[in-house]
Design a protein around this motif. Structure first.
Motif, PDB file in Angstrom:
ATOM      1  N   ALA A 185       0.839  -1.202   0.000  1.00 54.86           N
ATOM      2  CA  ALA A 185       0.000   0.000   0.000  1.00 54.86           C
ATOM      3  C   ALA A 185       0.870   1.248   0.000  1.00 54.86           C
ATOM      4  O   ALA A 185       0.462   2.292   0.466  1.00 54.86           O
ATOM      5  CB  ALA A 185      -0.923   0.006   1.210  1.00 54.86           C
ATOM      6  N   GLY A 186       2.065   1.126  -0.534  1.00 56.14           N
ATOM      7  CA  GLY A 186       2.998   2.246  -0.561  1.00 56.14           C
ATOM      8  C   GLY A 186       2.592   3.324  -1.545  1.00 56.14           C
ATOM      9  O   GLY A 186       1.609   3.198  -2.285  1.00 56.14           O
ATOM     10  N   PRO A 187       3.357   4.390  -1.590  1.00 61.21           N
ATOM     11  CA  PRO A 187       3.000   5.517  -2.458  1.00 61.21           C
ATOM     12  C   PRO A 187       3.085   5.182  -3.945  1.00 61.21           C
ATOM     13  O   PRO A 187       2.425   5.831  -4.751  1.00 61.21           O
ATOM     14  CB  PRO A 187       4.005   6.601  -2.072  1.00 61.21           C
ATOM     15  N   ARG A 188       3.891   4.180  -4.330  1.00 66.44           N
ATOM     16  CA  ARG A 188       3.991   3.805  -5.745  1.00 66.44           C
ATOM     17  C   ARG A 188       2.780   3.035  -6.229  1.00 66.44           C
ATOM     18  O   ARG A 188       2.558   2.918  -7.430  1.00 66.44           O
ATOM     19  CB  ARG A 188       5.236   2.934  -5.966  1.00 66.44           C
ATOM     20  N   MET A 189       2.002   2.500  -5.309  1.00 68.82           N
ATOM     21  CA  MET A 189       0.867   1.668  -5.679  1.00 68.82           C
ATOM     22  C   MET A 189      -0.286   2.527  -6.173  1.00 68.82           C
ATOM     23  O   MET A 189      -0.719   3.458  -5.495  1.00 68.82           O
ATOM     24  CB  MET A 189       0.420   0.847  -4.465  1.00 68.82           C
ATOM     25  N   ARG A 190      -0.748   2.247  -7.372  1.00 70.21           N
ATOM     26  CA  ARG A 190      -1.847   3.017  -7.961  1.00 70.21           C
ATOM     27  C   ARG A 190      -3.193   2.328  -7.747  1.00 70.21           C
ATOM     28  O   ARG A 190      -4.165   2.963  -7.378  1.00 70.21           O
ATOM     29  CB  ARG A 190      -1.616   3.203  -9.468  1.00 70.21           C
ATOM     30  N   ALA A 191      -3.247   1.030  -8.012  1.00 68.15           N
ATOM     31  CA  ALA A 191      -4.511   0.305  -7.877  1.00 68.15           C
ATOM     32  C   ALA A 191      -4.226  -1.177  -7.668  1.00 68.15           C
ATOM     33  O   ALA A 191      -3.191  -1.689  -8.090  1.00 68.15           O
ATOM     34  CB  ALA A 191      -5.369   0.487  -9.120  1.00 68.15           C
ATOM     35  N   LEU A 192      -5.139  -1.836  -7.001  1.00 75.37           N
ATOM     36  CA  LEU A 192      -5.053  -3.271  -6.793  1.00 75.37           C
ATOM     37  C   LEU A 192      -5.922  -3.969  -7.831  1.00 75.37           C
ATOM     38  O   LEU A 192      -6.707  -3.342  -8.530  1.00 75.37           O
ATOM     39  CB  LEU A 192      -5.528  -3.628  -5.383  1.00 75.37           C
ATOM     40  N   ARG A 193      -5.776  -5.264  -7.916  1.00 70.97           N
ATOM     41  CA  ARG A 193      -6.618  -6.079  -8.798  1.00 70.97           C
ATOM     42  C   ARG A 193      -7.447  -7.016  -7.932  1.00 70.97           C
ATOM     43  O   ARG A 193      -7.053  -7.353  -6.815  1.00 70.97           O
ATOM     44  CB  ARG A 193      -5.754  -6.918  -9.746  1.00 70.97           C
ATOM     45  N   THR A 194      -8.557  -7.466  -8.446  1.00 79.12           N
ATOM     46  CA  THR A 194      -9.422  -8.387  -7.707  1.00 79.12           C
ATOM     47  C   THR A 194      -9.704  -9.622  -8.535  1.00 79.12           C
ATOM     48  O   THR A 194      -9.653  -9.592  -9.770  1.00 79.12           O
ATOM     49  CB  THR A 194     -10.761  -7.731  -7.331  1.00 79.12           C
ATOM     50  N   THR A 195      -9.983 -10.700  -7.828  1.00 81.13           N
ATOM     51  CA  THR A 195     -10.480 -11.930  -8.441  1.00 81.13           C
ATOM     52  C   THR A 195     -11.595 -12.462  -7.560  1.00 81.13           C
ATOM     53  O   THR A 195     -11.862 -11.932  -6.487  1.00 81.13           O
ATOM     54  CB  THR A 195      -9.379 -13.009  -8.555  1.00 81.13           C
ATOM     55  N   GLY A 196     -12.194 -13.539  -7.988  1.00 79.54           N
ATOM     56  CA  GLY A 196     -13.200 -14.194  -7.168  1.00 79.54           C
ATOM     57  C   GLY A 196     -12.560 -14.884  -5.971  1.00 79.54           C
ATOM     58  O   GLY A 196     -11.347 -15.060  -5.912  1.00 79.54           O
ATOM     59  N   PRO A 197     -13.369 -15.300  -5.005  1.00 81.66           N
ATOM     60  CA  PRO A 197     -12.825 -15.866  -3.774  1.00 81.66           C
ATOM     61  C   PRO A 197     -12.163 -17.235  -3.942  1.00 81.66           C
ATOM     62  O   PRO A 197     -11.445 -17.679  -3.054  1.00 81.66           O
ATOM     63  CB  PRO A 197     -14.040 -15.958  -2.855  1.00 81.66           C
ATOM     64  N   ALA A 198     -12.356 -17.902  -5.062  1.00 88.62           N
ATOM     65  CA  ALA A 198     -11.770 -19.230  -5.257  1.00 88.62           C
ATOM     66  C   ALA A 198     -10.419 -19.196  -5.964  1.00 88.62           C
ATOM     67  O   ALA A 198      -9.777 -20.224  -6.115  1.00 88.62           O
ATOM     68  CB  ALA A 198     -12.739 -20.101  -6.049  1.00 88.62           C
ATOM     69  N   ALA A 199      -9.960 -18.037  -6.382  1.00 92.21           N
ATOM     70  CA  ALA A 199      -8.697 -17.943  -7.125  1.00 92.21           C
ATOM     71  C   ALA A 199      -7.510 -18.094  -6.183  1.00 92.21           C
ATOM     72  O   ALA A 199      -7.555 -17.712  -5.026  1.00 92.21           O
ATOM     73  CB  ALA A 199      -8.618 -16.607  -7.851  1.00 92.21           C
ATOM     74  N   GLY A 200      -6.438 -18.646  -6.711  1.00 97.72           N
ATOM     75  CA  GLY A 200      -5.197 -18.745  -5.956  1.00 97.72           C
ATOM     76  C   GLY A 200      -5.206 -19.878  -4.955  1.00 97.72           C
ATOM     77  O   GLY A 200      -6.173 -20.617  -4.812  1.00 97.72           O
ATOM     78  N   ASP A 201      -4.074 -20.024  -4.260  1.00 97.92           N
ATOM     79  CA  ASP A 201      -3.926 -21.126  -3.310  1.00 97.92           C
ATOM     80  C   ASP A 201      -3.829 -20.643  -1.869  1.00 97.92           C
ATOM     81  O   ASP A 201      -3.394 -21.375  -0.996  1.00 97.92           O
ATOM     82  CB  ASP A 201      -2.708 -21.971  -3.657  1.00 97.92           C
ATOM     83  N   ALA A 202      -4.239 -19.395  -1.597  1.00103.16           N
ATOM     84  CA  ALA A 202      -4.227 -18.867  -0.234  1.00103.16           C
ATOM     85  C   ALA A 202      -5.635 -18.446   0.159  1.00103.16           C
ATOM     86  O   ALA A 202      -6.389 -17.910  -0.640  1.00103.16           O
ATOM     87  CB  ALA A 202      -3.281 -17.672  -0.134  1.00103.16           C
ATOM     88  N   ALA A 203      -5.972 -18.713   1.393  1.00 99.08           N
ATOM     89  CA  ALA A 203      -7.277 -18.324   1.920  1.00 99.08           C
ATOM     90  C   ALA A 203      -7.288 -16.822   2.197  1.00 99.08           C
ATOM     91  O   ALA A 203      -6.235 -16.192   2.233  1.00 99.08           O
ATOM     92  CB  ALA A 203      -7.546 -19.102   3.202  1.00 99.08           C
ATOM     93  N   PRO A 204      -8.467 -16.225   2.405  1.00 96.65           N
ATOM     94  CA  PRO A 204      -8.495 -14.822   2.801  1.00 96.65           C
ATOM     95  C   PRO A 204      -7.680 -14.615   4.085  1.00 96.65           C
ATOM     96  O   PRO A 204      -7.789 -15.369   5.026  1.00 96.65           O
ATOM     97  CB  PRO A 204      -9.977 -14.545   3.048  1.00 96.65           C
ATOM     98  N   GLY A 205      -6.820 -13.615   4.074  1.00 97.10           N
ATOM     99  CA  GLY A 205      -5.921 -13.369   5.183  1.00 97.10           C
ATOM    100  C   GLY A 205      -4.515 -13.874   4.930  1.00 97.10           C
ATOM    101  O   GLY A 205      -3.612 -13.620   5.697  1.00 97.10           O
ATOM    102  N   GLY A 206      -4.310 -14.609   3.836  1.00 99.25           N
ATOM    103  CA  GLY A 206      -2.977 -15.049   3.456  1.00 99.25           C
ATOM    104  C   GLY A 206      -2.554 -16.405   3.959  1.00 99.25           C
ATOM    105  O   GLY A 206      -1.452 -16.856   3.656  1.00 99.25           O
ATOM    106  N   ALA A 207      -3.383 -17.087   4.726  1.00 99.57           N
ATOM    107  CA  ALA A 207      -3.025 -18.414   5.226  1.00 99.57           C
ATOM    108  C   ALA A 207      -3.149 -19.451   4.102  1.00 99.57           C
ATOM    109  O   ALA A 207      -3.746 -19.198   3.058  1.00 99.57           O
ATOM    110  CB  ALA A 207      -3.936 -18.800   6.382  1.00 99.57           C
ATOM    111  N   ARG A 208      -2.562 -20.615   4.347  1.00 98.51           N
ATOM    112  CA  ARG A 208      -2.698 -21.693   3.363  1.00 98.51           C
ATOM    113  C   ARG A 208      -4.163 -22.124   3.272  1.00 98.51           C
ATOM    114  O   ARG A 208      -4.853 -22.220   4.265  1.00 98.51           O
ATOM    115  CB  ARG A 208      -1.864 -22.910   3.783  1.00 98.51           C
ATOM    116  N   ARG A 209      -4.592 -22.377   2.061  1.00 96.46           N
ATOM    117  CA  ARG A 209      -5.959 -22.863   1.859  1.00 96.46           C
ATOM    118  C   ARG A 209      -6.015 -24.337   2.235  1.00 96.46           C
ATOM    119  O   ARG A 209      -5.171 -25.112   1.859  1.00 96.46           O
ATOM    120  CB  ARG A 209      -6.358 -22.683   0.389  1.00 96.46           C
ATOM    121  N   ARG A 210      -7.010 -24.695   2.996  1.00 92.98           N
ATOM    122  CA  ARG A 210      -7.131 -26.097   3.453  1.00 92.98           C
ATOM    123  C   ARG A 210      -8.043 -26.868   2.548  1.00 92.98           C
ATOM    124  O   ARG A 210      -8.941 -26.419   1.981  1.00 92.98           O
ATOM    125  CB  ARG A 210      -7.661 -26.138   4.883  1.00 92.98           C
TER     126      ARG A 210
END
Length: 187
Positions: free
Chosen positions: A162-187
């Motif tokens: 969230a530094g000053p160089r950051m312009r915008a974030l990207r979003t995906t649906g809740p099932a994308a990636g291999d990490a749960a909300p909060g950054g923990a490993r998805r079980r």
């Protein structure tokens, strides 16, 4: 990347990556810091360290929350050509990039034990706990919006998500990636 796609890393994983090493090195430094009597004595060192732990955890957890909220509100949908980086790769890259800072912080925390026993180690552990809490807050925001927040990897090589160089974030649906909300490993 072909066709303009970017590599994206989870914001919560980037924030959470440094928390475990900071906590464990802080606990190790606090334990080793109980050996010398120090200038103030062990009891004052422990009480002061406990206060520093709580203050550091609160300050680290709640700073820049408005910036994260505003970036999340202005987030755009990830493109089809974007590549979602695995959690393990993100954690490994962030820890490698900050390993010297962690070692210097550990050395400073262990060295401060000769003045105030255990206080420096508990301060370091409190900062790590604050990062973990910040990732949990981001995870709660992700659960509430039912979206996952991602940051382009090339925009946070040494900085903050969230530094000053950051312009915008990207979003995906809740099932994308291999990490749960909060950054923990998805079980």
């Amino acid at each position: 990347m072909g066709r303009g796609g970017q590599t994206l890393a989870r914001v919560a994983v980037v924030v959470r990556a440094g928390s475990a090493p900071m906590v464990w090195l802080g606990v190790l430094a606090a334990g080793a810091g109980l050996v010398p009597e120090g200038l103030t004595g062990r009891r004052i060192g422990l009480y002061g360290g406990a206060a520093l732990f709580l203050v550091a955890a609160a300050v680290v957890a709640f700073t820049r929350q408005s910036r994260y909220r505003s970036l999340a509100a202005g987030a755009t949908r990830a493109a089809r050509g974007d590549f979602l980086q695995d959690r393990a790769v993100t954690v490994r890259n962030r820890r490698r990039a900050h390993r010297w800072w962690l070692l210097l912080a550990f050395a400073a925390a262990a060295g401060s034990a000769f003045a105030v026993p255990a206080a420096g180690g508990l301060l370091l552990a409190g900062a790590g706990t604050g990062l973990w809490l910040k990732a949990r807050l981001i995870g709660g925001r992700e659960r509430a919006a039912e979206t996952l927040l991602w940051v382009p990897v090339d925009q946070v090589p040494r900085g903050r998500p969230a530094g000053p160089r950051m312009r915008a974030l990207r979003t995906t649906g809740p099932a994308a990636g291999d990490a749960a909300p909060g950054g923990a490993r998805r079980r």
